[in-house]
Write an enzyme that holds these catalytic residues in place. Sequence first.
Site, short mmCIF file in Angstrom:
data_model
loop_
_atom_site.label_atom_id
_atom_site.label_comp_id
_atom_site.label_asym_id
_atom_site.label_seq_id
_atom_site.Cartn_x
_atom_site.Cartn_y
_atom_site.Cartn_z
N GLY A 83 1.59 -16.04 -10.88
CA GLY A 83 2.57 -16.12 -10.26
C GLY A 83 3.09 -15.94 -8.60
N GLY A 85 3.63 -13.35 -7.06
CA GLY A 85 3.13 -12.58 -6.55
C GLY A 85 2.07 -12.02 -5.90
CB SER A 86 -0.49 -14.08 -8.08
OG SER A 86 -2.64 -13.70 -7.89
CG ASN A 87 -2.46 -8.91 -3.87
OD1 ASN A 87 -1.33 -9.61 -3.17
ND2 ASN A 87 -1.83 -8.55 -4.40
CB CYS A 89 -3.39 -17.53 -6.09
SG CYS A 89 -2.80 -17.30 -7.79
#
Length: 327
Positions: A83, A85-87, A89
């Site tokens: 998503g 806020g995905s660290n 990714c």
Amino acid sequence: MTGAVRDVAAAPWAGLARFPLAVGPTPLVRAPRLEAALGLGPTLVKRDDLIGFGVAGNKTRPLEFLIGAALAQGARVFVTGGGPGSNFCAAAAMAARAAGLACELHVWGDPRSANLALATAAGATLVPTGGTVREQVDEQIAARVTQLGDGAYGVPRGGSTPLGAVGFAAGAAELAAQLDALQVRPGLIALPVGSGGSVAGLLAGLAAVGLDVPVLGVSVSRPLEEIRAKVDDLAAGCAALLGTAAPDPAQLTMVDARGPGFGSATDRERRHAREALWAEGLLLDETYGAEAFSAVVDLVDRPAGPVLWWHTGGLLPAFGSILKGPA
């Protein structure tokens, strides 16, 4: 292989394909000013925010093994997602680029975020899921890997697979060596839980090194029943993959810190994050760090030994939290 693991060269993960990313071991330090500011007992911080690869934090650990497996397979593209806020990714995009792989990220929700901007800057291709349901991401990743065949290596959001969990199992051995050197035994290890891979790997690793310390998992995105079942399965799968001692599920206690929703800290959690910034210069994001640290502050029953809080990183979202202003 069973029993305690102290010799890194003989560690059960030593034979797995691994693409080096981390600069380690990450520091293990005491936080005396934070103890004084919040009236805490002895508090140790495992600084995975200083892991040395981009601003990837603890996500660096699973990616060393996942990228290693992709290269061993001969893949050309690394497929994963998450998503806004995905660290993971952003970390995956940087790791894939460093390894010479293309990266395709399937993302849900609004893609306008610092983490996804960094992922794009690292060369990743963003593929919207067309919705806001997180589960659609893993379905889309699986379908894309099937379409691309052997040229693609895919992992679910967060990199939470038994192989990904090996990264934190190795981290547990790293921690055990540091504790041995300091002659310290924590009374509790606390860390945030998103998709479950980190805490699962930690449990498997603690069993492998023979370190019987209670673990507090702070769930930030899923109901406890759902995430607990996934963590138990991942921990068992990680241990089976390594051939090490089975983790003890009773070693883990979980608390629900979802509050107003994934990626949104409560005012109390933001105040605790501000104290961490003022006292020790620690940057905590509102997706993982603030919730996990606040759970440490709010412990009702303090353990006999020091509390060890695993600071997993999340620096880019932390900057965004600071720009919002004080709670």
